[in-house]
Design an enzyme around this catalytic site. Structure first.
Site, short mmCIF file in Angstrom:
data_model
loop_
_atom_site.label_atom_id
_atom_site.label_comp_id
_atom_site.label_asym_id
_atom_site.label_seq_id
_atom_site.Cartn_x
_atom_site.Cartn_y
_atom_site.Cartn_z
N ASP A 100 0.82 -1.20 0.00
CA ASP A 100 0.00 0.00 0.00
C ASP A 100 0.86 1.26 0.00
OD1 ASP A 100 -2.67 1.32 0.43
OD2 ASP A 100 -1.69 1.97 2.28
N GLU A 125 1.09 -0.56 -5.14
CA GLU A 125 0.11 0.50 -5.38
C GLU A 125 0.92 1.79 -5.49
OE1 GLU A 125 -3.45 3.18 -3.58
OE2 GLU A 125 -1.79 2.45 -2.38
#
Length: 772
Positions: free
Chosen positions: A441, A494
Site C-alpha cells: 500500500d 500500489e
C-alpha cells in the site's frame, strides 16, 4: 502450566504515567505443594544489595536484574535472591531441600545456602491464602542466541519473529515462554500480564548488550497468556506497550498481546509445490478484492472458509486479495493503520483460524493476496510511537516522521533494525501463513520526500533530490528477499506516479540512475482513472474523450500492470461502479457490462472489488458490506444483478481458457489495434495474441445504438470467426443483439489490412471473437 483463557488487560495508563498497581499478582498454580526433604542446618543472611542497585531494580530501571536475582556462588555457600511482591515467605526447594529465605523488604527475599553448586531449584512462594512452586526465572541463561542478535544488528534476520516477541519453548529442560523486545533507549523493561496482575515489579528483563534487545524467560508460562512490556523511559517515566512482534492480540478495542503457539496442520502441499511453476506475468490472474470483516458481516475466519472459497471458485477468479488483515485498533481504517504487524486481526478468530481460511482457499485452487502496509503506523500511546521513550520506529525529526495525509507516523527506513522489522514481516506472512502475494500500500508516499508536503516542508536527499533513498533501498531489499525465500509469491505495488522501474529487477539500473524496485506487478492507476472518466461521460460526449481509453496502450508495457477497480473507487462519494454510468438503469447496467468486457480483454491483470461483480448500486460501507439481498430471487430486479454476476463468471472462465488474453501480457507483440481512432463511433477494436499466434478480437461499442455490418480489418490467415462472448447476451441482462456463426473473412481492405469482416455491434456492449 495449563494455559488459561485470556482476560482483558487492565485499562491503559496515560502516556508517561506509572502502570496501575494491583492488590496482588496471580500465579501459575493455586495448590499448596507437597515437599520432600528437610531444611538445611541454616540459611545465612545475604549481604544487602547496594542502595543504587536496589532502587533501580524496584523502579524497573535496572539493565541486568539477573546479576542481582537468582543464584550464584559466594563465600560460605550459594546466594539466592528473588523479588516476589506481596509474598509472605519464600523458600528454595529442590529434591531433598527446603531452605527458607530471609525477607529484605519490598518483596525481596535472600539467603546463603550451604551448597557448593547451583541445583535445578524452584521457589516455594507463600501468600496469605495459598502457595505456589515455580522455577526461578533468574536461574536461566539467555534464551535468544548470539547469532540472532548479530543478524538483527546487521539487519539481516529474515525470520525475526523467531528471535523477538513471545515464544513458547523448552529452555534448559523447562517449559515456559521467552519474552524479547527491542527497546534500545529504555532504562529498563519489565513483562506485565494477567499472570502477574499487570504488575511487572517481579519480572524485570535483562538487556543483551548493545543489541538493544531485552530478554526474560518465564518458566511455567504457556500460550494464551496476555502480556505487554512496561518500559522505563530515559526520563524515568513509565509506559506500557503492546509487543511489536506479537503474533496474536486481544480483540480490539482491547490492546494486550497474547502468547501464541501455532497448531495448524497445513493441507495445501500440492498448491505450494505448484504455485511457482508459471510466472504470474504469463498466467491467468484475475483478482476478487475482499474486506473480510464485511464480506459476510459477523463471520469468523473458519465460517468464511466454508463460504468464500466456493463463491470465488464458482465465479472463476484465480485469486482473492484481502484488504489488510494485520491487527488495527480502528475498524474504520479498514486495516490501513496497523499496530500489530505480525498478528492477524483477532476480530474474526485466532492466527490458526486465519491459516485455516488460507488453507481452504488453496485447496480450492485459489491464490491468496493480502494488503501489506509498511508506509506508516498510528500514534496510539500503547503501540509503536516513541516506543521506548524516544523516536524508534519513526524518524527523529518530527516533521519528517509525520505523515501529512493520515495523521500517522512514517517508518525510519534508514534504521537497520526498523528495515529488518519490515522485511522480516513481509517474509513472515508468506512463510507462516502461505500468502501468495503482497499488495504493498501507498508506495508513492514512501518514495518521495516531498509527498503531500508544501515547499519548505521537506529536506532533499544527499544528492539534492526528492527521492527517499532509504525507502528505495528498503523496497528493493524487501522484494529481493521475498522472491528469494518464497518461490511463487508475487509483490504488487500500489504506486500512482511515473516512477521508473517499479516492476524492473533491482539489479537493472534505469535512466534515472536507480535500480528497479523489484515488484512483480503494479496497479495501473492511470488506466483506472482515465477509463472511469470516459465511461462516466454521456455517450454523446465520449468522442471528445476517446483518447482517455486508448492512452493506456502508450505505456502499457513500461511496467507489468494490474487493472484495479478497487474499494477506493466505490466509496466516499465516488459511487459504485454501475452508479458511475450515465443513463437509465438499462443503460447503466449495459455500460457496466461493456466496461468489464473491455477491462478483461485489455492487457494487464484484473482486480474487482466485492459487490461490483453483481452491479451493486450503493457505495460500499464496512458496516454492512455488499448488498447480497439484490441476488435474492424474491427481489424483482434480481435477474438484472444475477445477469451481471453471470457475466463476470463467463469473463473469468473465457479468460482462463484463452491464452491470448494473458500469455503475452508484458509483450507488445501480444497486442495490435484494429482501429483505435473510431472516436465518432465510440468504438474500440483490437487484437490479442497468444504465444503461438492464436488471436482474439475484442470489440467495444460505447454508443447506445446498434451498428450493423460494421467492417473491421482482420488477419487474412483466419478464414472464419465466431462470437464467444457478447455482453448484450440475454443471459447477462442484455437485449440479445448478437452475431451469427460463422463470420467469414472477406477480401475487402479495411483498417490497413487486405481482409475484413462485417459484424453487428450491440449497443453499449463488448464482443469477443476467436477463430472458428
Amino acid at each position: 502450566m495449563t494455559a488459561r483463557r485470556p482476560r482483558s488487560a487492565a485499562p491503559e495508563p496515560a502516556l508517561g504515567a506509572a502502570p496501575p498497581g494491583p492488590a496482588r499478582p496471580t500465579r501459575p498454580a493455586t495448590t499448596r505443594p507437597t515437599l520432600a526433604g528437610t531444611p538445611p542446618a541454616g540459611t545465612g543472611r545475604a549481604a544487602p544489595l547496594a542502595a543504587e542497585d536496589r532502587g533501580r531494580l524496584l523502579a524497573g530501571a535496572h539493565h541486568d536484574p539477573h546479576a542481582l536475582l537468582g543464584a550464584r556462588p559466594v563465600a560460605g555457600g550459594l546466594l539466592v535472591r528473588t523479588l516476589r511482591p506481596f509474598a509472605r515467605a519464600v523458600s528454595v526447594v529442590a529434591p531433598g531441600l527446603r531452605a527458607p529465605l530471609h525477607s529484605e523488604g519490598d518483596g525481596l527475599f535472600a539467603g546463603v545456602l550451604p551448597l557448593g553448586k547451583v541445583p535445578a531449584y524452584a521457589l516455594l512462594v507463600e501468600y496469605d491464602d495459598d502457595a505456589v512452586t515455580v522455577p526461578d526465572a533468574y536461574r536461566f541463561l539467555p534464551a535468544v542466541g548470539e547469532l540472532d542478535l548479530h543478524l538483527f544488528a546487521e539487519g539481516r534476520h529474515e525470520q525475526l519473529w523467531q528471535a523477538l516477541g513471545a515464544r513458547v519453548m523448552t529452555h534448559q529442560g523447562v517449559s515456559g515462554t521467552r519474552f524479547t523486545v527491542w527497546a534500545p533507549n529504555a532504562r529498563g523493561v519489565r513483562v506485565v500480564g494477567n499472570f502477574n496482575h499487570w504488575d511487572g515489579t517481579g519480572s524485570p528483563m535483562r538487556s543483551l548488550g548493545s543489541s538493544g534487545v531485552w530478554e526474560l524467560f518465564l518458566p511455567g508460562l504457556g500460550e494464551g497468556e496476555l502480556y505487554k512490556f512496561e518500559i522505563t523511559r530515559p526520563d524515568g517515566s513509565h509506559t506500557v506497550r503492546a509487543d511489536p512482534m506479537a503474533r496474536r492480540t486481544e480483540c480490539p478495542p482491547a490492546t494486550a498481546s497474547v502468547v501464541h503457539a501455532s497448531h495448524h496442520a497445513w493441507q495445501d502441499a500440492d498448491w505450494m509445490a505448484r504455485r511457482g511453476e508459471h510466472p504470474v506475468h504469463s498466467a491467468p490472474f484475475s483478482v476478487y478484492e475482499v474486506h473480510l470483516a464485511s464480506w459476510r458481516p459477523g463471520l469468523t475466519y473458519r465460517q468464511l472458509a466454508a463460504q468464500l472459497p466456493a463463491y470465488v471458485k464458482d465465479l472463476g477468479f484465480t485469486h482473492v486479495e484481502f484488504m489488510p488483515v494485520a491487527e488495527h485498533p480502528f475498524g474504520g481504517s479498514w486495516g490501513y493503520q496497523v499496530t500489530g504487524f505480525y498478528a492477524p486481526t483477532a476480530r474474526m478468530g485466532t492466527p490458526d483460524d486465519f491459516k485455516f481460511l488460507v488453507d481452504a482457499l488453496h485447496r480450492a485452487g485459489i491464490g491468496v493476496l493480502m494488503d501489506w502496509v509498511p508506509a506508516h503506523f498510528p500514534r496510539d500511546a500503547w503501540a509503536l510511537a516513541e516506543f521506548d521513550g524516544r523516536p524508534l520506529y519513526e524518524p527523529g525529526d518530527p516533521a519528517r516522521a509525520a505523515h501529512p495525509d493520515w495523521g500517522t507516523l512514517e517508518f525510519d527506513y534508514g534504521r537497520t533494525e526498523v528495515r529488518n522489522f519490515l522485511v522480516a514481516n513481509a517474509v513472515y506472512w508468506c512463510e507462516e501463513f502461505h500468502i501468495d502475494g503482497l499488495r504493498v500500500d501507498a508506495v508513492a508516499s514512501m518514495l518521495y520526500l516531498d509527498y503531500s508536503r508544501q515547499e519548505g516542508g521537506w529536506t532533499p536527499n544527499v544528492h539534492g533530490g526528492r527521492e527517499n533513498l532509504d525507502a528505495v533501498a528498503f523496497l528493493q531489499e524487501m522484494n529481493a528477499t521475498v522472491y528469494r525465500r518464497c518461490p511463487g509469491v508475487v509483490t504488487i505495488a500500489e504506486e500512482s506516479t511515473a516512477w521508473d522501474g517499479v516492476t524492473r529487477a533491482t539489479h537493472h539500473v534505469g535512466p534515472g540512475g536507480f535500480g528497479g524496485l523489484g515488484f512483480g506487478l503494479k496497479w495501473n492507476m492511470g488506466w483506472m482513472h482515465d477509463s472511469l472518466g470516459y465511461v462516466e461521460k454521456e455517450p454523446v460526449h465520449r468522442k471528445y474523450h476517446h483518447g482517455e481509453m486508448t492512452f493506456s496502450m502508450v505505456y502499457a508495457y513500461s511496467e507489468n500492470y494490474v487493472l484495479p477497480i478497487s474499494h477506493d473507487e466505490v466509496v466516499h462519494g465516488k459511487q459504485a461502479l454501475v452508479s458511475k454510468m450515465p443513463g437509465d438503469w438499462w443503460q447503466r447496467r449495459a455500460t457496466h457490462r461493456a466496461y468489464l468486457g473491455f477491462m478483461w480483454a485489455h492487457p494487464g491483470k484484473q482486480l474487482l472489488f466485492m459487490g461490483q461483480e453483481f452491479a451493486q448500486g450503493a457505495e460500499w460501507a464496512e458496516q454492512h458490506g455488499p448488498d447480497w439481498w439484490l441476488l435474492d430471487p424474491s427481489y424483482e430486479a434480481e435477474p438484472d444483478h444475477r445477469g451481471v454476476r453471470d457475466l463476470v463468471r463467463e469473463l473469468n472462465h473465457r479468460y482462463a481458457a484463452t491464452p491470448a488474453l494473458w500469455e503475452r501480457d508484458t509483450d507488445p507483440a501480444g497486442f495490435d489495434w484494429i482501429d483505435g481512432d473510431a472516436s465518432e463511433d465510440n468504438v474500440f477494436s483490437f487484437l490479442r495474441y497468444a504465444a503461438d499466434g492464436s488471436p482474439l478480437i475484442a470489440l467495444s461499442n460505447f454508443s447506445p445504438v446498434v451498428r450493423h455490418a460494421y467492417r473491421l480489418g482482420v488477419p487474412g490467415d483466419v478464414p472464419v470467426w465466431r462470437e464467444v462472448l457478447n455482453t448484450d447476451d440475454p443471459r447477462f441482462g442484455g437485449g440479445g443483439v448478437t452475431n451469427p456463426d460463422p463470420l467469414k473473412t472477406e477480401p475487402v481492405a479495411c483498417n490497413g489490412r487486405r481482409t475484413s469482416i462485417a459484424v453487428v455491434l450491440p449497443p453499449l456492449a463488448t464482443v469477443w471473437l476467436v477463430p472458428a
